[in-house]
Design an enzyme around this catalytic site. Sequence first.
Site, PDB file in Angstrom:
ATOM      1  N   ARG A 144       0.827  -1.217   0.000  1.00  0.00           N
ATOM      2  CA  ARG A 144       0.000   0.000   0.000  1.00  0.00           C
ATOM      3  C   ARG A 144       0.857   1.261   0.000  1.00  0.00           C
ATOM      4  O   ARG A 144       0.450   2.279  -0.558  1.00  0.00           O
ATOM      5  CB  ARG A 144      -0.962  -0.013   1.196  1.00  0.00           C
ATOM      6  CG  ARG A 144      -2.132  -0.958   0.975  1.00  0.00           C
ATOM      7  CD  ARG A 144      -3.102  -0.959   2.134  1.00  0.00           C
ATOM      8  NE  ARG A 144      -4.288  -1.744   1.815  1.00  0.00           N
ATOM      9  CZ  ARG A 144      -5.240  -2.049   2.687  1.00  0.00           C
ATOM     10  NH1 ARG A 144      -5.148  -1.631   3.937  1.00  0.00           N
ATOM     11  NH2 ARG A 144      -6.287  -2.758   2.305  1.00  0.00           N
ATOM     12  N   LYS A 186     -16.135 -20.093   2.706  1.00  0.00           N
ATOM     13  CA  LYS A 186     -17.570 -20.123   2.963  1.00  0.00           C
ATOM     14  C   LYS A 186     -18.397 -19.350   1.952  1.00  0.00           C
ATOM     15  O   LYS A 186     -18.035 -18.246   1.566  1.00  0.00           O
ATOM     16  CB  LYS A 186     -17.835 -19.515   4.341  1.00  0.00           C
ATOM     17  CG  LYS A 186     -17.297 -20.368   5.459  1.00  0.00           C
ATOM     18  CD  LYS A 186     -17.611 -19.739   6.797  1.00  0.00           C
ATOM     19  CE  LYS A 186     -17.233 -20.682   7.929  1.00  0.00           C
ATOM     20  NZ  LYS A 186     -17.497 -20.078   9.225  1.00  0.00           N
ATOM     21  N   GLY A 211      -7.564  -9.772   0.387  1.00  0.00           N
ATOM     22  CA  GLY A 211      -6.357 -10.106   1.138  1.00  0.00           C
ATOM     23  C   GLY A 211      -5.783 -11.480   0.822  1.00  0.00           C
ATOM     24  O   GLY A 211      -4.635 -11.605   0.389  1.00  0.00           O
ATOM     25  N   GLY A 262     -12.076  -5.338   1.657  1.00  0.00           N
ATOM     26  CA  GLY A 262     -13.523  -5.091   1.713  1.00  0.00           C
ATOM     27  C   GLY A 262     -14.036  -4.256   0.556  1.00  0.00           C
ATOM     28  O   GLY A 262     -15.106  -4.541   0.002  1.00  0.00           O
TER      29      GLY A 262
HETATM   30  C1  3PG Z   1      -8.584  -2.322   4.869  1.00  0.00           C
HETATM   31  O1  3PG Z   1      -7.534  -2.645   5.422  1.00  0.00           O
HETATM   32  O2  3PG Z   1      -9.337  -3.133   4.306  1.00  0.00           O
HETATM   33  C2  3PG Z   1      -8.901  -0.857   4.803  1.00  0.00           C
HETATM   34  O3  3PG Z   1      -7.833  -0.093   5.233  1.00  0.00           O
HETATM   35  C3  3PG Z   1     -10.160  -0.556   5.577  1.00  0.00           C
HETATM   36  O4  3PG Z   1      -9.999  -0.821   6.931  1.00  0.00           O
HETATM   37  P1  3PG Z   1     -11.294  -1.001   7.851  1.00  0.00           P
HETATM   38  O5  3PG Z   1     -11.906  -2.323   7.449  1.00  0.00           O
HETATM   39  O6  3PG Z   1     -10.817  -0.979   9.262  1.00  0.00           O
HETATM   40  O7  3PG Z   1     -12.233   0.127   7.523  1.00  0.00           O
HETATM   41 MG    MG Z   2     -10.765  -4.576   6.365  1.00  0.00          MG
END
Ligand code: 3PG
Ligand code: MG
Length: 397
Positions: free
Chosen positions: A37, A198, A355, A378
């Site tokens: 990042r 899942k 991830g 996310g």
């Molecule tokens: C992540 O690591 O997915 C982003 O930085 C968002 O983090 P968060 O899920 O704590 O909002």
């Molecule tokens: Mg996250």
Amino acid sequence: MSGFHTLDSADLKGKRVLVRVDLNVPMENGHVSDATRIDRILPTLREIISKGGKAILLSHFGRPKNGPDDANSLKPVAGVLAQHLGRPVAFAPDCVGKAADSAIQHMANGDVLLLENTRFHKGEEKNDPALVQQMAALGDLYVNDAFSSAHRAHASTEGLAHKMPAYAGRTMQAEIEALSKALEKPARPVGAVVGGAKISSKLELLGNLTKKVDFLIIGGGMANTFLAAQGKKVGKSLCENDLLDTAREIMKNAAVNKCQIVLPTDAVVAKEFKAHAHSHVVSVDHVGDDEMILDAGPRSVAEVEAVLTAIKTLVWNGPFGAFEIEPFDAATNAVARTAARLTVEGKLLSVAGGGDTVSALNHAGVAEQFTYVSTAGGAFLEWLEGKHLPGVEALRA
Ligand code: 3PG
Ligand code: MG
């Protein structure tokens, strides 16, 4: 990129540029363990520097709930950013107020300043207009380069974009362009690999993809639930027995939408979940009562590779097998390498994110060869689910 203001149209010289970045990087024992990042925001920072802007960086780190705490300070990240950028990065112990203000007063054109964790203020996650106002007072314009935080409607990711002239940074721009190419107006046929343990965590994703893609390739533990929904015995495999009807529903919707679901036809099974457990390959019709599926088998891999050869666009989220333990990483590695080769040969546009997916592609050694690998977890998923991301929407011109 149409519909967004980019740095192409920003007048940066001598301006205080508030840049929302995602420095929520993984740390182990006080050290940044993966700097992806950090590296991704360098093009935006270098452009602001070279155009004579003052880059004032805003980011969250972790999920602090009770104000400032050392464990969630961004201070150590400033040093790592400076190393990667190859120039000094100043640090201010608060993202608003006197500390931020005086650090900004000391900046010359082309300087970089990192402000402390935005989530140390309660107003950040509440998108509190008072905090937005305080942040906005620190800058002349706003650049958002944090696609991976764009699913959050927070003060620094959403509120600010409405308060100031707002621009997409280069990484934000690259993410939006890559994901739009893959899902909005893709070259067809388009395929999606969805893997992972899942179905329950990916229901909306599967629902949206059956409407959008021509092939939905299902891997990992969630494939077992689909196999069980077809009446197959999956032995001791991971399987969500309460979701068999849901799996059937997804298969029915896929058929209606002419989306072909690709499930494994053979599997690597073992009696225990551990590295190098004694394993063998069986047809998915012959999984023993005491066996568990830990990876897709060679015939399944060949079938998936045939699909990859037939499609022009691929989106990938989630691994095939238990790729963290050997030799159950074989299917993920093989399919990832084929996707990478087809991409390099110019036959496939490949976009991956999430991830686990990025670790799986790194593990296979092919992340660099994909057309685009998103740094988002996310936010990538929500985009694939067809949701609007508040941080992206707020940037629309
Ligand atoms: C992540 O690591 O997915 C982003 O930085 C968002 O983090 P968060 O899920 O704590 O909002
Ligand atoms: Mg996250």
